[in-house]
Design an enzyme around this catalytic site. Sequence first.
Site, short mmCIF file in Angstrom:
data_model
loop_
_atom_site.label_atom_id
_atom_site.label_comp_id
_atom_site.label_asym_id
_atom_site.label_seq_id
_atom_site.Cartn_x
_atom_site.Cartn_y
_atom_site.Cartn_z
N HIS A 34 0.83 -1.20 0.00
CA HIS A 34 0.00 0.00 0.00
C HIS A 34 0.87 1.25 0.00
CE1 HIS A 34 -2.83 -2.99 1.65
NE2 HIS A 34 -3.75 -2.27 1.06
N ASP A 90 -4.43 -6.07 -7.86
CA ASP A 90 -4.72 -5.40 -6.59
C ASP A 90 -5.00 -3.93 -6.93
OD1 ASP A 90 -5.09 -5.00 -3.89
OD2 ASP A 90 -3.17 -5.82 -3.28
#
Length: 549
Positions: free
Chosen positions: A221, A294
């Site tokens: 992230h 993702d």
Amino acid sequence: MGAAPVVAYHRQAGEILGRMSVAEKIGQLFVVPLGRHSPNALRLPPDQRAGAVANDGLGQVVEAIRTYRVGGVCYFPTRPEGDEAGEVAALLRELAGAVDGVRPVVAVDQEGGTVARLRKGVTSVPGAMALAATGDVASAETVGGIIGAELRAIGFHQDYAPDADVNSNPANPAIGVRSYSSDPAEAARYVAAAVRGLRGAGLAATAKHFPGHGDTSGDSHLMLPSVTRTADEWAAIDLVPFEAAIAAGVDAVMSAHVAVPAADPSGDPATASAPILTGVLRDRLGFTGVAVTDALDMAGARERLGDGEIAVRALLAGADQLLMPADLTVALTAVTRAVESGRVSVARLDEAVGRILVMKARLGLLGGPEPAAPEPDLAANAAVARDLARRAITVLSDRSWTVPAGRVALVGNLGGIEDVLVPALRGAGAEVSVVDSGSDPSTVDAPVAAAAGADVTIAVTRGATRWPGQRALLAALAGRPHVLVALRDPYDAGLAPAAAARFLTYGDNAVMREALVDVLLGKATAGGRLPVDVPDGDGGVAYARGTGK
């Protein structure tokens, strides 16, 4: 699934694909957020957040579907405290009623345990590592069935689960208890069972994060982590659960924003790597379903290649669905230009969209009303989850320890556990003092003072291996009677050598909190065994995998 339905799905998908324009095909590639926004959007620089949060309301999502023929939606709660299941069902019915033609696949991250976008009106279930702690592989299929049936009844089609990572690195900040085990064969058995459970309930299952995020020390992230295993190690560890998921019929595989030099020395994230997504996932493992990236607003995807190029490169690498780009317009424009210029061939575009449409055909999204889903028995599901949670709680050292009816100090990184634990302790006759010192206290004076006035201290940790303040508290308690409650990461057990007992929960959602209370008060017997090795902090192993009851 027999051959006849599969042939019919391909035929139906092919007929629709043949009628689509290039623009409609490109739209089908994209999945946009519905709800507040992608959680990663808050990590973007302020001037770049607008695109990431533009599609957060139903009206904006419907507009994106009608304008661009966007093919998928990923749900997030509409408010911080979460949404009731009935509210979400109404929202998804409204979405379905507003869309003509090929309907979007509606997905959600509902792994169970610590990752669950829905927490109200659905069953709180143990997460992956907790289920592995029970030693019962069938529990993963049971829980997959519970999650799948409840999601399907609400109106979802796809779950971004199970997590197929092998958490072999205790310092991993992104995976941890989302993984079933540090043992690849054990993880594979649970992953396959979870896939069977989700698919049996009528949901599309998604194994993630290919080709393995379990050996990273960074969070994708926030950065682009690298997997430094050799090619042989990587194949023998990380690929094993994905092979099992594919054999179990998994509908989709989600790529990871990690670099794997052993498979692709370029340093690009796996999401944009043809050697990984095509060479390994397709050619080597034989996966024929949907490859979904993702979230493309994560730093691991966007920092190296940019918001437009990452979408194009992912498509070229072999991805079919492009999940939540940081700026939808930028990504759509980049892919459109790549198709128009011939950089992305029409054949590659058709291949990607064809796979998406086949999955939609199986889910009943290509024509006619969706098949009605039966209402789940929430009371029965809760009873099953409660039993599994008790069987998952793992106690190391003194298994007979229960809370004495004296002065108890509850200290550490509490994060709300006091709401259920304090009333239970007081109900059992304990006099309780509470000090929530948070995740990384600069001083431990207050919790240590509380411990000094108590007969016993319950020290609560969450990820103490990553927070020096929590480690300092455990060190300061070494000379006083105390027990450890390690919420989430079992690795914290190795940091409390002086504790009389160590209670491991592998998660802090409602069902695990309730099970913890039952075990602490002697109302239930913990039945769990460690699914991972717990380091001792000095290069050795404090507790080996399998330690427990």
